[in-house]
Design a protein around this motif. Structure first.
Motif, PDB file in Angstrom:
ATOM      1  N   MET A 160       0.852  -1.193   0.000  1.00  0.00           N
ATOM      2  CA  MET A 160       0.000   0.000   0.000  1.00  0.00           C
ATOM      3  C   MET A 160       0.885   1.240   0.000  1.00  0.00           C
ATOM      4  SD  MET A 160      -3.119  -1.057  -0.100  1.00  0.00           S
ATOM      5  CE  MET A 160      -4.071   0.375   0.405  1.00  0.00           C
ATOM      6  N   ILE A 161       0.685   2.111  -0.982  1.00  0.00           N
ATOM      7  CA  ILE A 161       1.525   3.285  -1.146  1.00  0.00           C
ATOM      8  C   ILE A 161       0.670   4.537  -0.986  1.00  0.00           C
ATOM      9  CG2 ILE A 161       3.111   4.499  -2.689  1.00  0.00           C
ATOM     10  CD1 ILE A 161       4.133   1.773  -1.738  1.00  0.00           C
ATOM     11  N   ASN A 162       1.244   5.543  -0.370  1.00  0.00           N
ATOM     12  CA  ASN A 162       0.527   6.793  -0.094  1.00  0.00           C
ATOM     13  C   ASN A 162       0.442   7.646  -1.364  1.00  0.00           C
ATOM     14  OD1 ASN A 162      -0.743   8.882   1.248  1.00  0.00           O
ATOM     15  ND2 ASN A 162       1.171   9.747   2.046  1.00  0.00           N
ATOM     16  N   ALA A 183      -5.685   5.076  -3.697  1.00  0.00           N
ATOM     17  CA  ALA A 183      -6.747   4.637  -2.789  1.00  0.00           C
ATOM     18  C   ALA A 183      -7.974   5.523  -2.922  1.00  0.00           C
ATOM     19  CB  ALA A 183      -6.239   4.631  -1.346  1.00  0.00           C
ATOM     20  N   GLY A 226      -6.232   1.177   6.012  1.00  0.00           N
ATOM     21  CA  GLY A 226      -5.870   2.309   5.170  1.00  0.00           C
ATOM     22  C   GLY A 226      -4.739   3.168   5.682  1.00  0.00           C
ATOM     23  N   SER A 227      -4.408   3.076   6.959  1.00  0.00           N
ATOM     24  CA  SER A 227      -3.355   3.920   7.518  1.00  0.00           C
ATOM     25  C   SER A 227      -1.961   3.321   7.330  1.00  0.00           C
ATOM     26  CB  SER A 227      -3.617   4.144   9.011  1.00  0.00           C
ATOM     27  OG  SER A 227      -3.610   2.904   9.697  1.00  0.00           O
ATOM     28  N   GLN A 228      -1.888   2.103   6.839  1.00  0.00           N
ATOM     29  CA  GLN A 228      -0.616   1.394   6.748  1.00  0.00           C
ATOM     30  C   GLN A 228       0.019   1.588   5.374  1.00  0.00           C
ATOM     31  OE1 GLN A 228      -1.645  -2.620   7.748  1.00  0.00           O
ATOM     32  NE2 GLN A 228      -2.448  -2.089   9.753  1.00  0.00           N
ATOM     33  N   HIS A 229       0.280   2.836   5.005  1.00  0.00           N
ATOM     34  CA  HIS A 229       0.814   3.142   3.686  1.00  0.00           C
ATOM     35  C   HIS A 229       2.292   3.544   3.765  1.00  0.00           C
ATOM     36  CE1 HIS A 229      -3.401   4.272   1.883  1.00  0.00           C
ATOM     37  NE2 HIS A 229      -3.305   3.015   2.241  1.00  0.00           N
ATOM     38  N   SER A 230       3.067   3.121   2.769  1.00  0.00           N
ATOM     39  CA  SER A 230       4.439   3.591   2.621  1.00  0.00           C
ATOM     40  C   SER A 230       4.455   4.751   1.630  1.00  0.00           C
ATOM     41  CB  SER A 230       5.326   2.452   2.108  1.00  0.00           C
ATOM     42  OG  SER A 230       5.337   1.364   3.009  1.00  0.00           O
ATOM     43  N   GLU A 231       5.575   5.457   1.574  1.00  0.00           N
ATOM     44  CA  GLU A 231       5.692   6.592   0.664  1.00  0.00           C
ATOM     45  C   GLU A 231       6.173   6.140  -0.714  1.00  0.00           C
ATOM     46  OE1 GLU A 231       4.617   9.660   1.297  1.00  0.00           O
ATOM     47  OE2 GLU A 231       3.944   8.816   3.206  1.00  0.00           O
ATOM     48  N   GLY A 250       7.982  -2.242   0.320  1.00  0.00           N
ATOM     49  CA  GLY A 250       7.076  -1.948   1.420  1.00  0.00           C
ATOM     50  C   GLY A 250       7.009  -3.079   2.430  1.00  0.00           C
ATOM     51  N   ASP A 272       4.576  -4.042   4.359  1.00  0.00           N
ATOM     52  CA  ASP A 272       3.350  -4.835   4.291  1.00  0.00           C
ATOM     53  C   ASP A 272       3.429  -5.855   3.166  1.00  0.00           C
ATOM     54  OD1 ASP A 272       3.320  -2.751   2.424  1.00  0.00           O
ATOM     55  OD2 ASP A 272       1.141  -2.514   2.487  1.00  0.00           O
TER      56      ASP A 272
END
Length: 273
Positions: free
Chosen positions: A179-181, A185, A216-221, A245, A247
């Motif tokens: 999951m990437i910021n 999403a 949803g808060s578990q995002h990498s950059e 990442g 995750d």
């Protein structure tokens, strides 16, 4: 000589970050966007960056962008198939055009881009194709029938393609982000296909959406993906897959260690199903 990378989907997110990352490393960058490349003031202000139009669903724009890039920089050393689309929801509620769009962008698009650049790379006897896959090409979650289907396809086509391209000196690699910021999403949420009339799915949907919101808060950059692309493009190895990442590392590792019933039970438990 300075090397050149062509990147699809540079209007935001991973593509944009990767374009800036490679430019800072001294590469020439062909940064492609679907619409109005002349209006991208940030990328157009960078040295050794050509911003040009490319829509992966339109072959003529792919051909034009690659021709412009070769004319400007003389060669394309790396093609990064990054442009992506995520259609989520209940399959029964999903219109046909979204089903086709999912595979047009995520599967047919990279195939066309690769096909167009191959004569150039074959003539040079070298090159690298890097496809942005996903941890979603190795593991699955509810409501992702189309997205996961497209990323599993990326995994299969990339691996198979590597055999024939090795014969002409071209490498094929994949990046598997978690999951990437990015705005992915947000865009995906707006694309969620749910038909309120199909009440049989309602309890399932409520549980899944609650589980997705919690995760949803578990995002990498995006920078971690750019760094993975850089490694894939420059490490000189035959490594094919690069996970990006924590995750993704955790889930892909878990999936390898689990049999199907165990993994599916874990996902159901995490989603409260």
């Amino acid at each position: 000589m300075t090397k050149t990378i062509l990147i699809t989907g540079c209007s935001s997110g991973i593509g944009r970050m990767t374009a800036k990352f490679f430019q800072e490393k001294g590469w020439n960058v062909i940064a492609t966007v679907r619409d109005k490349p002349e209006e991208d003031t940030e990328l157009n202000a960078l040295d050794n960056v050509l911003v040009t139009a490319l829509d992966v669903t339109k072959l003529d724009t792919i051909e034009a962008a690659m021709a412009a890039g070769i004319e400007r920089f003389g060669a394309i050393d790396v093609l990064l198939n990054n442009a992506g689309y995520g259609a989520y929801g209940i399959l029964e509620a999903t219109p046909e055009h979204k089903i086709r769009m999912q595979f047009d962008v995520n599967v047919i698009g990279p195939l066309l881009c690769t096909k167009v650049v191959l004569p150039h790379m074959r003539a040079r006897g070298e090159g690298t194709i890097i496809n942005i896959s996903s941890m979603g090409g190795k593991v699955t979650f509810p409501l992702g029938t189309l997205y996961h289907g497209s990323k599993f396809a990326v995994e299969g086509m990339s691996e198979a393609l590597s055999f024939e391209l090795a014969a002409i000196g071209v490498k094929v690699k994949m990046i598997e982000p978690g999951m990437i910021n990015t705005n992915f999403a947000e865009t995906t949420g707006s694309l969620l296909d749910i038909d309120p009339s199909q009440e049989d799915y309602t309890p399932f949907l409520e549980k899944v959406l609650a589980g997705m919101q919690q995760a949803g808060s578990q995002h990498s950059e995006p920078i971690i993906v750019a760094e993975a692309v850089w490694k894939a493009a420059t490490d000189g190895t035959d490594q094919m897959r690069y996970i990006a990442g924590p995750d993704a590392e955790q889930l892909i590792s878990a999936r390898k260690a689990m049999e199907d019933p165990e993994y599916l039970a874990m996902v159901r438990s995490n989603m409260g199903l």
